[in-house]
Scaffold this motif. Structure first.
Motif, PDB file in Angstrom:
ATOM      1  N   GLN A   1      -4.879   9.779   9.709  1.00 30.88           N
ATOM      2  CA  GLN A   1      -4.887  10.987   8.874  1.00 30.88           C
ATOM      3  C   GLN A   1      -3.577  11.771   8.965  1.00 30.88           C
ATOM      4  O   GLN A   1      -3.293  12.620   8.115  1.00 30.88           O
ATOM      5  N   THR A   2      -2.771  11.510   9.997  1.00 35.22           N
ATOM      6  CA  THR A   2      -1.511  12.250  10.168  1.00 35.22           C
ATOM      7  C   THR A   2      -0.296  11.453   9.689  1.00 35.22           C
ATOM      8  O   THR A   2       0.840  11.886   9.890  1.00 35.22           O
ATOM      9  N   ALA A   3      -0.547  10.290   9.061  1.00 35.14           N
ATOM     10  CA  ALA A   3       0.566   9.453   8.609  1.00 35.14           C
ATOM     11  C   ALA A   3       1.327  10.148   7.481  1.00 35.14           C
ATOM     12  O   ALA A   3       0.725  10.761   6.600  1.00 35.14           O
ATOM     13  N   PRO A   4       2.656  10.060   7.484  1.00 35.09           N
ATOM     14  CA  PRO A   4       3.439  10.644   6.389  1.00 35.09           C
ATOM     15  C   PRO A   4       3.309   9.801   5.118  1.00 35.09           C
ATOM     16  O   PRO A   4       2.803   8.677   5.149  1.00 35.09           O
ATOM     17  N   SER A   5       3.765  10.350   4.012  1.00 35.65           N
ATOM     18  CA  SER A   5       3.782   9.575   2.768  1.00 35.65           C
ATOM     19  C   SER A   5       4.711   8.375   2.945  1.00 35.65           C
ATOM     20  O   SER A   5       5.846   8.515   3.419  1.00 35.65           O
ATOM     21  N   LEU A   6       4.216   7.196   2.557  1.00 35.13           N
ATOM     22  CA  LEU A   6       5.023   5.992   2.760  1.00 35.13           C
ATOM     23  C   LEU A   6       4.521   4.845   1.897  1.00 35.13           C
ATOM     24  O   LEU A   6       3.407   4.866   1.373  1.00 35.13           O
TER      25      LEU A   6
ATOM     26  N   ARG B   1       0.816  -1.209   0.000  1.00 34.04           N
ATOM     27  CA  ARG B   1       0.000   0.000   0.000  1.00 34.04           C
ATOM     28  C   ARG B   1       0.854   1.267   0.000  1.00 34.04           C
ATOM     29  O   ARG B   1       1.999   1.255   0.445  1.00 34.04           O
ATOM     30  N   THR B   2       0.236   2.324  -0.496  1.00 32.20           N
ATOM     31  CA  THR B   2       0.901   3.624  -0.593  1.00 32.20           C
ATOM     32  C   THR B   2       0.068   4.683   0.110  1.00 32.20           C
ATOM     33  O   THR B   2      -1.161   4.666   0.015  1.00 32.20           O
ATOM     34  N   ILE B   3       0.732   5.595   0.796  1.00 32.44           N
ATOM     35  CA  ILE B   3       0.084   6.793   1.339  1.00 32.44           C
ATOM     36  C   ILE B   3       0.813   8.010   0.762  1.00 32.44           C
ATOM     37  O   ILE B   3       2.046   8.103   0.844  1.00 32.44           O
ATOM     38  N   GLY B   4       0.058   8.912   0.186  1.00 32.97           N
ATOM     39  CA  GLY B   4       0.631  10.165  -0.302  1.00 32.97           C
ATOM     40  C   GLY B   4       1.353  10.037  -1.628  1.00 32.97           C
ATOM     41  O   GLY B   4       1.371   8.982  -2.280  1.00 32.97           O
ATOM     42  N   GLU B   5       1.975  11.134  -2.025  1.00 32.39           N
ATOM     43  CA  GLU B   5       2.717  11.213  -3.278  1.00 32.39           C
ATOM     44  C   GLU B   5       4.214  11.115  -3.001  1.00 32.39           C
ATOM     45  O   GLU B   5       4.713  11.622  -2.010  1.00 32.39           O
ATOM     46  N   ALA B   6       4.907  10.459  -3.912  1.00 25.19           N
ATOM     47  CA  ALA B   6       6.374  10.336  -3.850  1.00 25.19           C
ATOM     48  C   ALA B   6       6.875   9.972  -2.458  1.00 25.19           C
ATOM     49  O   ALA B   6       7.653  10.708  -1.833  1.00 25.19           O
ATOM     50  N   PRO B   7       6.460   8.842  -1.910  1.00 23.31           N
ATOM     51  CA  PRO B   7       6.895   8.463  -0.563  1.00 23.31           C
ATOM     52  C   PRO B   7       8.414   8.307  -0.477  1.00 23.31           C
ATOM     53  O   PRO B   7       9.058   7.808  -1.398  1.00 23.31           O
ATOM     54  N   ARG B   8       8.941   8.701   0.655  1.00 26.43           N
ATOM     55  CA  ARG B   8      10.369   8.519   0.906  1.00 26.43           C
ATOM     56  C   ARG B   8      10.599   7.493   2.018  1.00 26.43           C
ATOM     57  O   ARG B   8      11.745   7.200   2.369  1.00 26.43           O
ATOM     58  N   ILE B   9       9.506   6.964   2.549  1.00 21.38           N
ATOM     59  CA  ILE B   9       9.577   6.013   3.663  1.00 21.38           C
ATOM     60  C   ILE B   9       9.047   4.660   3.203  1.00 21.38           C
ATOM     61  O   ILE B   9       8.018   4.579   2.522  1.00 21.38           O
ATOM     62  N   LEU B  10       9.739   3.601   3.574  1.00 29.69           N
ATOM     63  CA  LEU B  10       9.292   2.233   3.297  1.00 29.69           C
ATOM     64  C   LEU B  10       9.209   1.460   4.602  1.00 29.69           C
ATOM     65  O   LEU B  10      10.200   1.352   5.334  1.00 29.69           O
TER      66      LEU B  10
END
Length: 662
Positions: A455-460, A428-437
């Protein structure tokens, strides 16, 4: 060959003592399952059933072949008429029992398993998905006992065709052909028992000889009815029967579960069974023990009794958090099994036998069984409304949240699968251009239940494969020493992405580290290493490569695992529970935890400390206090099973991880 009048080739004469043997078989199995310590070798009752089935079915086939009246349709139609109605009723009854006494996850597994039980593939299902018949996880499956019916029905499918072809090729060499097949099967059984014991236990090829030994006797009795006179055995029937009973009793009393079975040990109950049948109905034990009314009655209901007894024991064992029902509770379940078996026999099995087996009946029975099993499984998968109603209705919302897994449609998205590929438990993906895996096994997978709603999760990205290790080019070996290649390939794809995508600058490792330590691992890079030495080396290489790639690493030290399911033991996860679930808190003290838990954590802390890019987040900081770790706190379940955290437990750990990210 002795000439025989045609009428002697009609359907086999009814022998009440054979039904009495069925009673011995089912009672052995029943008491082994209900009171394992009372009859440690009671599982050989299945082998007695195999011999009886081989004898009776062969008698029917051989008579038909000899007279030239054998009909494939008639044979298979009779099997469907005999077997399918009772199976359908038992599946429906198990669904009802499960609705009240199983938690939603186990109830869903019950429905998912039903088509394999219904259409006699349970033996192969268990071989592929479990570590063997003796495992606790296998014993908690309510349809596990269908494995033996799978073997028998597969035998019924292929055996008539084999006999028909052998008869057409050379009727004179028919007995020799049977003996050759029997020998080959026995050799395969002996080989597999020591090289692949799980396959040996569940497979038709390694059990075929047990059914065929009854077939050989049936052929000898049919073609040489005076064989006992020729060999001077007429006056020794009672002795032969007594020897057969002795062999079976030795097996029941002295054999132990998990000890190289079937193998050569299976010769004892199978040879004993064939000796009892060969002795004839006038042998003393056959006449006065096996032919008495009680034994015959139990034998007549043995088929539905076999079908019913295990769902009762297994479903209620699940309800008791894995504990075997004891004392009067076990007696009640046995009594319920007898009642349901008699009702099934009297109201379904016996009336169906009086009906002519037509193709319309066959189609109807097959369709009904398919609708009950495969149809219900499909409906449950595709209908969210049915899923919610059947699995979760009536349960507290807190419990529902603790139990739920992501729906299939929620487990992956296009952005993630384009990058990492398909086949993961979660991608799964959250947000655009995630930098976290976030990368790991099922312990990482179940974090999505919480992270996906944050709702406060960073892009990942969250990529996880249940049962996998995080080490590249490393596989877990199954009980037979075979590599689990699917997970190995999935992990390799994740590492390819980590190496090739510089924008992913933070890797969060979350997994069941103790289980990885305890598993048999095989590394392509270090084929000579095993155990603790290999585990340490793989972690060193992992940290070294991530350091070279300039990745920030957050290593999540895992929650504890316990030898029971806390959610089932302490929370009202079933509509009806037989356990006291009034506790509001439950904590495991540190001195109750296994030493290996501390060994793994100590090593990971030490090794992580050698790398300036590695940061540790300890799940114990969220779940434990100075005295121990909570499984349940203020009636909030932190666990969903013995080692996986619930929505609430994962939420507490995720909040710690988020602080480290920022």
């Amino acid at each position: 060959m002795v000439s025989i009048k045609p009428q002697s080739f009609s359907r086999p004469k009814y022998r009440p003592d054979v039904d009495g043997m069925r009673a011995l078989a089912i009672l052995s199995v029943l008491f082994f399952h209900a009171f394992p310590e009372s009859l440690p070798g009671g599982f050989v009752g299945v082998d007695i059933f195999f011999v009886i089935s081989g004898y009776l079915i062969s008698s029917i086939i051989f008579r038909g072949l000899t007279l030239g009246t054998f009909s494939f349709f008639d044979f298979y139609a009779r099997r469907v008429r005999r077997i399918f109605p009772a199976v359908t009723v038992v599946l429906l009854g198990s669904f009802v029992l499960g609705y009240f006494f199983l938690n939603p996850n186990d109830l869903k597994d019950l429905v998912e398993e039903s088509p394999y039980a219904a259409f006699f593939l349970e033996n192969w299902r268990l071989y592929v998905t479990t570590g063997g018949y003796w495992e606790t996880a296998t014993e908690l499956k309510p349809f596990m006992h269908f494995w033996s019916l799978g073997v028998e029905e597969q035998y019924y499918i292929f055996y008539p065709l084999i006999c028909f072809l052998l008869w057409k090729v050379s009727a004179k060499r028919f007995l020799l052909s049977l003996l050759v097949m029997q020998t080959i099967s026995l050799v395969l059984c002996l080989y597999d028992t020591y090289n692949d014991p799980v396959r040996a236990f569940y497979s038709l090829h390694s059990r075929f000889w047990e059914l065929l030994i009854g077939g050989v006797l049936a052929y000898v009795e049919l073609q040489w009815p005076q064989y006992k006179e020729k060999f001077g055995l007429v006056s020794k029937d009672s002795l032969i029967s007594a020897l057969g009973v002795a062999l079976i009793l030795l097996s029941i009393i002295f054999f132990e579960e998990g000890k190289d079975f079937p193998g050569w040990r299976a010769i004892f109950p199978t040879l004993g069974s064939v000796l009892i049948i060969a002795a004839g109905s006038e042998a003393w034990l056959n006449k006065y023990l096996f032919s008495n009314r009680i034994a015959v009655f139990i034998g007549l209901i043995s088929y539905p009794l076999y079908l019913w007894h295990w769902p009762f024991i297994s479903i209620f064992r699940n309800n008791l958090a894995g504990d075997t029902p004891q004392g009067w509770l076990a007696v009640i379940f046995i009594a319920c099994s007898f009642v349901m078996a008699y009702l099934t026999y009297a109201l379904i099995e016996r009336p169906m036998r009086s009906r002519k087996a037509t193709w319309q009946m066959v189609v109807c029975l097959v369709v009904v069984l398919a609708l009950v099993s495969l149809g219900f499984k499909t409906a449950l998968r595709k209908s969210d409304a049915l899923n919610q109603t059947y699995l979760y209705s009536g349960l507290d919302e807190t419990v529902q949240e603790a139990l739920k897994k992501p729906n299939r449609s929620e487990r992956s998205d296009r952005q993630c699968t384009v990058l990492f590929g398909k086949g993961y438990s979660v991608c799964r993906t959250i947000g655009e251009a995630p930098r976290i895996l976030i990368f790991g096994d099922s312990h990482a997978q179940l974090m999505w239940n919480y992270i996906g709603r944050d709702q406060t999760a960073p892009s990942l990205y969250l990529v996880a494969s249940g049962g996998a290790v995080i080490f590249d080019q490393t596989a877990i070996l199954d009980a037979n020493g075979r590599e689990r290649t699917d997970e190995k390939e999935q992990v390799a794809r994740v590492w390819d992405v980590i190496r090739s995508h510089r924008e992913i600058d933070t890797v969060i490792l979350r997994g069941f580290w103790l289980s990885h330590y305890q598993s048999a691992l095989r590394s392509v890079k270090y084929p000579q290493l095993t155990g603790d030495e290999l585990y340490r080396q793989l972690w060193k290489d992992t940290f070294k490569e991530l350091h070279a790639l300039d990745k920030k690493v957050i290593l999540v030290l895992d929650n504890i695992a316990v030898p029971f399911n806390p959610l089932i033991k302490f929370s009202a996860v079933e509509r009806v529970s037989m356990l006291d679930k009034t506790k509001s808190d439950y904590r495991v003290a540190f001195d109750e935890m296994p030493k290996e838990e501390f060994h793994v954590r100590s090593f990971l802390r030490t090794e992580a400390g050698n790398w300036d890019n590695v940061q540790i987040v300890d799940s114990w900081d969220a779940l434990c206090d100075q005295k121990g770790c909570y499984l349940l706190k203020d009636k909030i379940p932190y666990y969903r099973d013995d080692d996986h955290l619930s929505y609430y437990g994962n939420g507490k750990v995720w909040e710690l991880i988020k602080k480290s990210i920022h």
